[in-house]
Design an enzyme around this catalytic site. Structure first.
Site, PDB file in Angstrom:
ATOM      1  N   TYR A   1      10.266   8.315   6.713  1.00  0.00           N
ATOM      2  CA  TYR A   1      10.309   6.731   6.498  1.00  0.00           C
ATOM      3  C   TYR A   1      11.519   6.430   5.588  1.00  0.00           C
ATOM      4  CZ  TYR A   1       8.214   2.375   4.595  1.00  0.00           C
ATOM      5  OH  TYR A   1       7.830   1.218   4.254  1.00  0.00           O
TER       6      TYR A   1
ATOM      7  N   SER B   1      11.357   0.512  -0.149  1.00  0.00           N
ATOM      8  CA  SER B   1      10.193   0.948  -1.285  1.00  0.00           C
ATOM      9  C   SER B   1      10.634   1.999  -2.135  1.00  0.00           C
ATOM     10  CB  SER B   1       8.886   1.236  -0.336  1.00  0.00           C
ATOM     11  OG  SER B   1       8.894   2.659   0.270  1.00  0.00           O
ATOM     12  N   SER B   2       9.789   2.156  -3.103  1.00  0.00           N
ATOM     13  CA  SER B   2      10.168   3.335  -4.124  1.00  0.00           C
ATOM     14  C   SER B   2      10.407   4.783  -3.566  1.00  0.00           C
ATOM     15  CB  SER B   2       9.146   3.053  -5.295  1.00  0.00           C
ATOM     16  OG  SER B   2       8.283   3.555  -4.901  1.00  0.00           O
ATOM     17  N   CYS B   3       9.887   4.964  -2.268  1.00  0.00           N
ATOM     18  CA  CYS B   3       9.785   6.328  -1.830  1.00  0.00           C
ATOM     19  C   CYS B   3      11.179   6.820  -1.531  1.00  0.00           C
ATOM     20  CB  CYS B   3       8.633   6.387  -0.833  1.00  0.00           C
ATOM     21  SG  CYS B   3       9.483   5.461   0.601  1.00  0.00           S
TER      22      CYS B   3
ATOM     23  N   HIS C   1      -2.723   2.577   2.128  1.00  0.00           N
ATOM     24  CA  HIS C   1      -2.023   3.090   0.861  1.00  0.00           C
ATOM     25  C   HIS C   1      -3.398   3.218  -0.268  1.00  0.00           C
ATOM     26  CE1 HIS C   1       1.674   1.003   2.278  1.00  0.00           C
ATOM     27  NE2 HIS C   1       2.150   2.403   1.751  1.00  0.00           N
TER      28      HIS C   1
ATOM     29  N   LYS D   1      14.455   3.879   5.604  1.00  0.00           N
ATOM     30  CA  LYS D   1      14.728   2.864   4.788  1.00  0.00           C
ATOM     31  C   LYS D   1      16.167   3.091   4.110  1.00  0.00           C
ATOM     32  CE  LYS D   1      11.259   0.304   5.135  1.00  0.00           C
ATOM     33  NZ  LYS D   1      11.410  -1.144   5.559  1.00  0.00           N
TER      34      LYS D   1
HETATM   35  N1  LIG Z   1       2.912  -2.191   1.262  1.00  0.00           N
HETATM   36  C1  LIG Z   1       3.562  -1.620   0.183  1.00  0.00           C
HETATM   37  O1  LIG Z   1       3.152  -0.952  -0.925  1.00  0.00           O
HETATM   38  C2  LIG Z   1       5.127  -1.931   0.108  1.00  0.00           C
HETATM   39  C3  LIG Z   1       5.750  -1.387  -1.041  1.00  0.00           C
HETATM   40  C4  LIG Z   1       6.987  -1.360  -1.070  1.00  0.00           C
HETATM   41  C5  LIG Z   1       7.726  -2.058  -0.130  1.00  0.00           C
HETATM   42  N2  LIG Z   1       7.321  -2.486   1.202  1.00  0.00           N
HETATM   43  C6  LIG Z   1       7.781  -2.929   2.176  1.00  0.00           C
HETATM   44  O2  LIG Z   1       7.554  -4.178   2.620  1.00  0.00           O
HETATM   45  C7  LIG Z   1       7.573  -4.339   4.000  1.00  0.00           C
HETATM   46  C8  LIG Z   1       6.372  -4.859   4.731  1.00  0.00           C
HETATM   47  O3  LIG Z   1       5.405  -4.133   4.354  1.00  0.00           O
HETATM   48  P1  LIG Z   1       3.908  -4.386   4.565  1.00  0.00           P
HETATM   49  O4  LIG Z   1       3.047  -3.690   3.586  1.00  0.00           O
HETATM   50  O5  LIG Z   1       3.731  -6.061   4.474  1.00  0.00           O
HETATM   51  O6  LIG Z   1       3.618  -4.036   6.142  1.00  0.00           O
HETATM   52  P2  LIG Z   1       2.557  -4.459   7.024  1.00  0.00           P
HETATM   53  O7  LIG Z   1       1.218  -5.178   6.404  1.00  0.00           O
HETATM   54  O8  LIG Z   1       2.072  -3.182   7.814  1.00  0.00           O
HETATM   55  O9  LIG Z   1       3.246  -5.205   7.825  1.00  0.00           O
HETATM   56  C9  LIG Z   1       4.219  -5.122   8.726  1.00  0.00           C
HETATM   57  C10 LIG Z   1       4.833  -6.027   9.572  1.00  0.00           C
HETATM   58  O10 LIG Z   1       5.687  -5.740  10.500  1.00  0.00           O
HETATM   59  C11 LIG Z   1       5.590  -6.299  11.769  1.00  0.00           C
HETATM   60  N3  LIG Z   1       5.815  -5.354  12.553  1.00  0.00           N
HETATM   61  C12 LIG Z   1       5.951  -3.889  12.858  1.00  0.00           C
HETATM   62  N4  LIG Z   1       6.200  -3.190  13.981  1.00  0.00           N
HETATM   63  C13 LIG Z   1       7.037  -4.338  14.439  1.00  0.00           C
HETATM   64  C14 LIG Z   1       7.807  -4.557  15.903  1.00  0.00           C
HETATM   65  N5  LIG Z   1       8.010  -3.579  16.646  1.00  0.00           N
HETATM   66  N6  LIG Z   1       8.051  -5.841  16.009  1.00  0.00           N
HETATM   67  C15 LIG Z   1       7.777  -6.962  15.370  1.00  0.00           C
HETATM   68  N7  LIG Z   1       7.258  -6.885  14.100  1.00  0.00           N
HETATM   69  C16 LIG Z   1       6.459  -5.592  13.866  1.00  0.00           C
HETATM   70  C17 LIG Z   1       4.060  -6.168  11.883  1.00  0.00           C
HETATM   71  O11 LIG Z   1       3.778  -7.054  12.846  1.00  0.00           O
HETATM   72  P3  LIG Z   1       2.426  -6.837  13.583  1.00  0.00           P
HETATM   73  O12 LIG Z   1       1.197  -7.050  12.648  1.00  0.00           O
HETATM   74  O13 LIG Z   1       2.053  -7.781  14.776  1.00  0.00           O
HETATM   75  O14 LIG Z   1       2.507  -5.420  14.432  1.00  0.00           O
HETATM   76  C18 LIG Z   1       3.754  -6.735  10.275  1.00  0.00           C
HETATM   77  O15 LIG Z   1       3.767  -8.252  10.634  1.00  0.00           O
HETATM   78  C19 LIG Z   1       8.046  -2.836   4.601  1.00  0.00           C
HETATM   79  O16 LIG Z   1       9.471  -2.789   4.860  1.00  0.00           O
HETATM   80  C20 LIG Z   1       7.780  -1.928   3.476  1.00  0.00           C
HETATM   81  O17 LIG Z   1       8.786  -1.052   3.390  1.00  0.00           O
HETATM   82  C21 LIG Z   1       5.613  -2.218   1.246  1.00  0.00           C
END
Ligand SMILES: NC(=O)c1ccc[n+]([C@@H]2O[C@H](COP(=O)([O-])OP(=O)(O)OC[C@H]3O[C@@H](n4cnc5c(N)ncnc54)[C@H](OP(=O)(O)O)[C@@H]3O)[C@@H](O)[C@H]2O)c1
Length: 323
Positions: free
Chosen positions: A142, A113-115, A185, A146
Site C-alpha cells: 500500500y 497516509s502516514s504509512c 482500522h 501511495k
Molecule cells: N482512513 C484513514 O485512516 C486514512 C488515513 C490517511 C489517509 N487516508 C487516505 O484517504 C483516502 C480515502 O480513504 P477512506 O478511509 O475514505 O477509504 P474508504 O472509506 O474505503 O473509501 C474509499 C473510496 O474509494 C472508492 N474506490 C475504491 N476503489 C475504487 C475504484 N476501483 N473505482 C472507483 N472508486 C473506488 C470507494 O468507492 P466504493 O465504495 O464505491 O468502492 C470509496 O468511495 C485514501 O487515499 C487513504 O489512503 C485514509
C-alpha cells in the site's frame, strides 16, 4: 501563498465520495457553498479501467480533483490482500492523475497516509523523511503505491507544470468509517468490539498485540476542513519549492493503543476487562506526524479525540447498529 476563493465555482471532482474521507470532503464543500461538485460511484466509474477514466475526464473536464478513491484497510487487510493493495492503488492513481493532466485540470490534491514513512523513522515524522529508509512490512505494498502517487504528482509538476500535490493525513476516524472487523482500522474496530461486548454482557475484550504502540488520530471532518483550506490557499509550487513532496495533516499529538482502548471503552460504556493477544503483531512502534508546516501555513485541527470518538459512536449507533 495565494489566498483567494477562485476555486469556489470550479467543477470539483471528489473521487471516492462514498468513502469516509471523500464523503467528509463532499459534506464540507457543500456546507461552504461549493455547488459545482462532480461525484461518481465505483459502479458508475471504475477507476481501475483506464478507458473509462479517460472518457470521463474528456467528457466532464473537472477543474479540481480531490483524490480520495483508494483501496484502504487495516493491518489484516493490508497484509492479506497485498497484491490487490499495490495493484488497485497504482492503477487508480495513475489513471486519474494522467487523465487530469491530459484534460487541463487546474488543481489536484492526492491523499496518501502516514504509512508512507519508513518504519523506524525518527519521530515526529517530518515530510523530509520520505524514502529515507525501509517501510513497515505489513503495509509495504500500500505504501509503495501511495509513494508512487506522490511521485506522480511531483513529476507531473516538474515536467508539465501541473498544479498537483499530495497530503499525508494521519490515522483518520469518523462518520462512514469501516466497522468491518476483517478490514477495519484500529479505532472503528475497537469501537465495534467494545460496543458488541457491552451489548452481549461480555466480561472482556481482547486487543491485538501489546497495546503499547503510539498512534495519532484526526477526526475526518477536520481533514475535510484542511483539504478546503489547501484548495483555497496552497499551490503545488508552495510545496515543491520547499524541497518536499507532500504535506502532513494531523493533530501532532499521539496516545498508546491502550489509552485509546480505555477512552473508547469509556465512551461506549464497556466496563469489562481489556486483554491482549500477544501472538498478533504490533505494527510500527510509533507514528506521529510533524504538523509544523501545515500549522505555520495557518491550519490547525479543531476536534479533540474524546469529542471525535463521541460523535463517531453516535454515528455508529444511528447508521450501523440500529439498521
Ligand atoms: N482512513 C484513514 O485512516 C486514512 C488515513 C490517511 C489517509 N487516508 C487516505 O484517504 C483516502 C480515502 O480513504 P477512506 O478511509 O475514505 O477509504 P474508504 O472509506 O474505503 O473509501 C474509499 C473510496 O474509494 C472508492 N474506490 C475504491 N476503489 C475504487 C475504484 N476501483 N473505482 C472507483 N472508486 C473506488 C470507494 O468507492 P466504493 O465504495 O464505491 O468502492 C470509496 O468511495 C485514501 O487515499 C487513504 O489512503 C485514509
Amino acid at each position: 501563498m495565494s489566498n483567494d476563493s477562485k476555486y469556489q465555482n470550479k467543477k470539483i471532482y471528489v473521487a471516492g465520495h462514498t468513502g469516509m474521507v471523500g464523503s467528509a470532503v463532499k459534506r464540507e464543500l457543500e456546507a461552504r457553498n461549493y455547488d459545482n461538485l462532480l461525484c461518481k460511484s465505483s459502479e458508475e466509474l471504475n477507476l481501475l479501467r483506464q478507458k473509462e477514466v479517460e472518457d470521463f475526464f474528456e467528457a466532464e473536464k473537472p477543474e479540481v480533483v480531490i483524490m480520495a478513491a483508494a483501496k484502504v484497510g487495516g493491518i489484516l487487510a493490508n497484509n492479506t490482500y497485498r497484491a490487490e493493495f499495490i495493484y488497485n492503488n497504482l492503477m487508480i492513481e495513475a489513471n486519474v492523475i494522467h487523465s487530469a493532466y491530459k484534460n487541463g485540470c487546474e488543481k489536484l490534491i492526492f491523499l496518501g497516509s502516514s504509512c508512507i514513512y519508513p518504519k523506524m523513522a525518527p519521530q515526529p515524522l517530518k515530510e523530509e523523511y520520505l524514502l529515507s529508509d525501509y517501510l513497515e512490512f505489513t503495509n509495504e505494498p500500500y505504501a509503495i503505491a501511495k509513494i508512487a502517487g506522490i511521485k506522480l504528482c511531483e513529476n507531473y509538476y516538474r515536467q508539465y507544470g501541473c498544479n498537483f500535490y499530495s497530503i499525508m493525513p494521519t490515522n483518520l476516524y469518523g462518520p462512514n468509517d469501516n466497522f468491518d472487523l476483517e478490514t477495519s482500522h484500529v479505532l472503528p474496530a475497537l469501537m465495534r468490539k467494545f460496543h458488541e461486548a457491552k451489548v452481549q454482557n461480555k466480561k472482556s475484550v481482547t486487543l491485538w498485540g501489546t497495546g503499547k504502540p503510539m498512534r495519532e488520530f484526526l477526526y475526518v471532518d477536520d481533514l475535510a476542513d484542511a483539504v478546503i483550506f489547501l484548495i483555497e490557499t496552497v499551490e503545488a509550487k508552495d510545496i515543491y519549492s520547499k524541497g518536499i513532496s507532500q504535506i502532513n495533516i494531523g493533530t501532532g499529538k499521539d496516545i498508546t493503543i491502550n489509552e485509546l482502548a480505555n477512552l473508547i471503552a469509556e465512551v461506549v460504556g464497556f466496563k469489562g476487562e481489556i486483554q491482549h493477544d500477544l501472538t498478533k503483531p504490533d505494527g510500527t512502534p510509533r507514528k506521529l506526524m510533524d504538523v509544523s508546516r501545515i500549522n505555520s501555513l495557518g491550519w490547525k485541527y479543531k476536534t479533540e479525540l474524546k469529542e471525535g470518538i463521541e460523535k463517531t459512536y453516535k454515528w455508529y449507533l444511528n447508521n450501523i447498529e440500529n439498521k
